[in-house]
Write a protein that holds these residues in place. Structure first.
Motif, PDB file in Angstrom:
ATOM      1  N   SER A   1      18.065  50.336  93.034  1.00  0.00           N
ATOM      2  CA  SER A   1      17.598  51.649  92.596  1.00  0.00           C
ATOM      3  C   SER A   1      18.351  52.092  91.359  1.00  0.00           C
ATOM      4  O   SER A   1      19.494  51.693  91.129  1.00  0.00           O
ATOM      5  CB  SER A   1      17.796  52.666  93.723  1.00  0.00           C
TER       6      SER A   1
ATOM      7  N   LYS B   1      12.698  51.015  82.305  1.00  0.00           N
ATOM      8  CA  LYS B   1      12.534  51.611  83.635  1.00  0.00           C
ATOM      9  C   LYS B   1      13.463  52.801  83.817  1.00  0.00           C
ATOM     10  O   LYS B   1      13.084  53.838  84.362  1.00  0.00           O
ATOM     11  CB  LYS B   1      12.789  50.555  84.712  1.00  0.00           C
TER      12      LYS B   1
ATOM     13  N   SER C   1      12.243  56.835  84.048  1.00  0.00           N
ATOM     14  CA  SER C   1      12.542  57.565  85.275  1.00  0.00           C
ATOM     15  C   SER C   1      13.356  58.834  85.023  1.00  0.00           C
ATOM     16  O   SER C   1      13.353  59.735  85.859  1.00  0.00           O
ATOM     17  CB  SER C   1      13.292  56.662  86.257  1.00  0.00           C
ATOM     18  N   ARG C   2      14.031  58.924  83.877  1.00  0.00           N
ATOM     19  CA  ARG C   2      14.952  60.035  83.659  1.00  0.00           C
ATOM     20  C   ARG C   2      14.611  60.926  82.466  1.00  0.00           C
ATOM     21  O   ARG C   2      15.065  62.073  82.413  1.00  0.00           O
ATOM     22  CB  ARG C   2      16.376  59.504  83.498  1.00  0.00           C
TER      23      ARG C   2
END
Length: 218
Positions: free
Chosen positions: A3, A21, A25-26
């Motif tokens: 993760s 990725k 995601s952020r």
């Protein structure tokens, strides 16, 4: 794949796939509202200076992450004759124009104009929150991966040099220092990340610091 928590992601061995990725995601997927309410800025290190509440000039910059090993960030050195920020290290970018549909459009346009970076090599990943400058701009940073194979050409009217700095160096908090200088009769503090002969400081260093916080800081 593990993760993507702040505790287990570092820049060591970070490749383009994992960075993509992590970034998706952020980062913000929609442009932030440029009102300064949830942004970072020069005034964070200078609380006595106060914040610009109104009349901020919208601008956007591109943070181009070159997707070769090791990952690097493209930066420019501004020409010394410019009326503002002459000779400083900068991202490709500039003021938002009326015909720019999004901050990303501004950043891509400026990257074409300043360093001839073709859109076909660019994969946008998202945005950082806006960044306020002491000179009255509110900047939206757009982060993107850049596929190798591009050819950069500096616009001599604006850009004196184009260079790359390893992402691992810029995302290492040990390389983030706070310097100061006198500006308009007052001491101003700012982030600086010297890299060899390159003195990366001010808003550019502040935005790099914001990228570090967003992606790698708990």
């Amino acid at each position: 794949m593990p993760s993507l928590s702040a505790s287990n992601v570092t820049t060591t061995g970070l490749d383009a796939e994992l960075f993509e990725k992590l970034a998706r995601s952020r980062l913000l997927q929609d442009p932030p509202i440029p009102d300064g309410t949830q942004s970072s800025g020069d005034d964070e290190l200078n609380p006595d200076a106060g914040r610009h509440a109104t009349n901020l000039c919208p601008a956007a910059v591109l943070i181009p992450i070159v997707s070769r090993a090791p990952l690097s960030i493209v930066l420019t050195e501004r020409t010394k004759h410019l009326p503002a920020h002459a000779g400083q290290i900068a991202f490709p970018g500039g003021k938002v124009e009326a015909h720019d549909m999004t901050p990303l459009a501004t950043a891509l346009r400026e990257a074409r104009e300043e360093i001839a970076l073709d859109d076909t090599f660019i994969e946008p990943l998202g945005y950082l929150p806006t960044y306020r400058t002491g000179t009255g701009f509110i900047i939206t940073p757009a982060v993107a991966l850049v596929r190798p194979g591009f050819k950069l050409v500096a616009d001599p009217a604006e850009v004196a040099d184009i260079f790359e700095v390893p992402l691992q160096f810029l995302m290492d908090e040990a390389n983030h220092r706070i310097d100061s200088r006198n500006w308009r009769g007052n001491e101003r503090r700012f982030y600086a990340m010297p890299y060899g002969e390159r003195y990366i400081w001010g808003a550019t260093a502040g935005i790099i610091r914001a990228l570090y916080r967003r992606l790698f800081s708990a």
